[in-house]
Design a protein around this motif. Structure first.
Motif, PDB file in Angstrom:
ATOM      1  N   THR A 127      18.552   5.232 -11.980  1.00  0.00           N
ATOM      2  CA  THR A 127      19.147   5.283 -13.318  1.00  0.00           C
ATOM      3  C   THR A 127      18.579   6.466 -14.095  1.00  0.00           C
ATOM      4  N   ILE A 139      23.477   0.315 -17.947  1.00  0.00           N
ATOM      5  CA  ILE A 139      22.513  -0.601 -17.338  1.00  0.00           C
ATOM      6  C   ILE A 139      22.191  -1.705 -18.345  1.00  0.00           C
ATOM      7  N   ILE A 150      25.551  -3.945 -14.266  1.00  0.00           N
ATOM      8  CA  ILE A 150      26.046  -2.621 -14.656  1.00  0.00           C
ATOM      9  C   ILE A 150      27.468  -2.820 -15.166  1.00  0.00           C
ATOM     10  N   GLU A 165      20.770   4.056 -21.170  1.00  0.00           N
ATOM     11  CA  GLU A 165      20.439   4.080 -19.746  1.00  0.00           C
ATOM     12  C   GLU A 165      21.705   3.846 -18.930  1.00  0.00           C
ATOM     13  N   ASN A 167      23.997   4.235 -15.026  1.00  0.00           N
ATOM     14  CA  ASN A 167      23.989   4.170 -13.577  1.00  0.00           C
ATOM     15  C   ASN A 167      24.346   5.536 -12.990  1.00  0.00           C
ATOM     16  N   THR A 212      14.144  -0.064 -10.765  1.00  0.00           N
ATOM     17  CA  THR A 212      14.803   1.203 -11.058  1.00  0.00           C
ATOM     18  C   THR A 212      13.861   2.377 -10.822  1.00  0.00           C
TER      19      THR A 212
END
Length: 453
Positions: A127, A139, A150, A165, A167, A212
């Protein structure tokens, strides 16, 4: 842990407005999909799968040396659909890493960070936080800061759209769970596609840990949808390569005006002037100087050689302390021994030039073996082609060839011979002989010059 690596390369890329598959477009002289396959191939214990669709035959041909398992996706219905087509080929244990053929600058070091966290009950997600996340899947995390899902842009709520944040699309999922997750995917969404990202919610539901990892830079996970983005990644890659060259001891007169379209290896104290292009694999020894506007392709250049401006060198081997150019062209098969000199407006092809030999200006030397300490006068030509076949010229050591001479191959000139200026040589010249072949001069008195009509 053994890994399957899936590279998605089936899309047409209509915004490229091209007759070619998007992933075949090049960054740094190498197709995007080959860059991704090369990076993926650095990971140990991995099996490559390449998903193709639009112009899949051309994509497969471009990548055939990687020995990847080719999986067809003729009617693409999303990333989840692509993985479902690969599912029958996945190993029972291990994990599957999903990469993209149009995300060419992903680093091996980032993928290694992901694989280091992988196990049978962990899903690793790449991410990144963006100031402008528009277009990316968000996210979603719970109160414990654990990833729970997601959400794609078109399906996101107002609060979800505010999440920074996003993907990157790159994930590493354990095969023991992935097969059942893929089978459970549906296309009940705004796009009517099977989203691979839906497996995140399934992993959270099944108690699989979701961790992540972040890339080193945004460019590393940037995809290409049009030629503007392609150009941006080209500049990013060239900047990265310029920095690496300087850190390795090369001086670049302007780091923004160099293009490396392949691999450039440099020794210490190399100097590269502006607007130089390097293609294929080029090796520059210690102390090499490359003048402005030069183009080098698949060649090796020995220590302390000077290449002057506007010179083209291709598929050639250059010795140490040579002097080349300006405006020289060394075509494939050229080999220069140490201290050889090729001057301005000289072209060579399949020519072996001995140590200390000089071809100073305005000459063509092709299909030639030349010894040491030969001096070739201006305007000299080796006539190597009879209209059907190529023939060789052999010149021994210490030969002097006068200006404006023609050597009609096949022909041999022995050691120490001298060829008078303006000669056309069709027969062998012996050791230390003087050869001259000129028509007798005739002078006509009171000859009337032509007048302009």
């Amino acid at each position: 842990m053994t890994q399957d690596i899936v590279i998605l390369a089936a899309g047409k890329g209509s915004r490229m407005k091209s007759a070619f598959s998007k992933v075949l477009h090049k960054v740094g002289g190498i197709s995007m999909v080959r860059r991704v396959l090369t990076t993926a191939g650095t990971l140990a214990d991995s099996k490559l799968h390449l998903v193709v669709g639009h112009q899949g035959e051309q994509v497969e041909a471009n990548c055939q040396d990687f020995s990847a398992n080719i999986v067809w996706q003729n009617d693409p219905q999303g990333t989840g659909d692509a993985l479902r087509r690969v599912a029958p080929f996945l190993q029972d244990d291990g994990a599957t890493l999903t990469l993209y053929g149009d995300v060419p600058l992903i680093r091996a070091s980032t993928l290694e960070k992901m694989t280091a966290l992988s196990n049978a009950n962990t899903l690793v997600l790449l991410t990144i936080s963006l100031d402008n996340p528009t277009g990316y899947g968000r996210i979603v995390r719970n109160e414990q800061d654990k990833v729970t899902a997601i959400v794609e842009q078109k399906d996101a709520s107002e609060s979800e759209l505010a999440i920074k944040e996003v993907n990157t699309g790159i994930l590493l999922a354990p095969n023991a769970h992935l097969q059942s997750w893929l089978a459970a995917l549906t296309n009940n969404n705004a796009q009517g596609e099977y989203y691979l990202t839906d497996v995140i919610a399934m992993a959270a539901r099944d108690g699989v840990e979701i961790v992540t990892v972040n890339p080193e830079s945004e460019a590393e996970v940037a995809g290409v949808n049009d030629r503007v983005q392609l150009a941006a990644l080209e500049r990013e890659l060239q900047s990265q390569q310029a920095i690496s060259l300087m850190q390795n001891g090369a001086t670049l007169f302007d780091p923004s005006r160099i293009d490396v379209r392949g691999e450039l290896v440099t020794g210490n104290d190399v100097i590269i002037d502006v607007n130089c292009v390097f293609e294929g694999k080029v090796v520059l020894g210690t102390g090499v100087e490359v003048g402005p506007n030069c183009h080098l392709k698949n060649c090796t250049v020995g220590d302390n050689t000077i290449i002057k401006s506007n010179t083209l060198i291709e598929d050639s081997q250059i010795g140490e302390s040579c002097d080349i150019g300006p405006f020289a062209r060394l075509r494939p098969g050229t080999q220069l021994a140490n201290k050889a000199k090729i001057g301005n407006f000289v072209e060579t092809k399949k020519a072996i030039i001995g140590e200390g030999s000089k071809v100073n200006h305005l000459s063509y030397i092709g299909d030639t073996e030349m010894g040491a300490n030969v001096n070739v006068g201006a305007g000299t030509i080796t006539c190597n082609y009879d209209g059907v076949n190529k023939h060789k010229t052999q010149v021994a050591d210490n030969v002097f060839i006068g200006s404006n001479s023609s050597l009609v191959a096949p022909v041999q000139v022995a050691e120490g011979a001298t060829i008078a200026a303006g000669s056309t040589i069709t027969k062998q010249v012996g050791e230390k002989q003087l050869a001259f072949a000129r028509a007798r001069q005739t002078n006509k008195d009171n000859w009337p010059r032509p007048t302009k009509k």
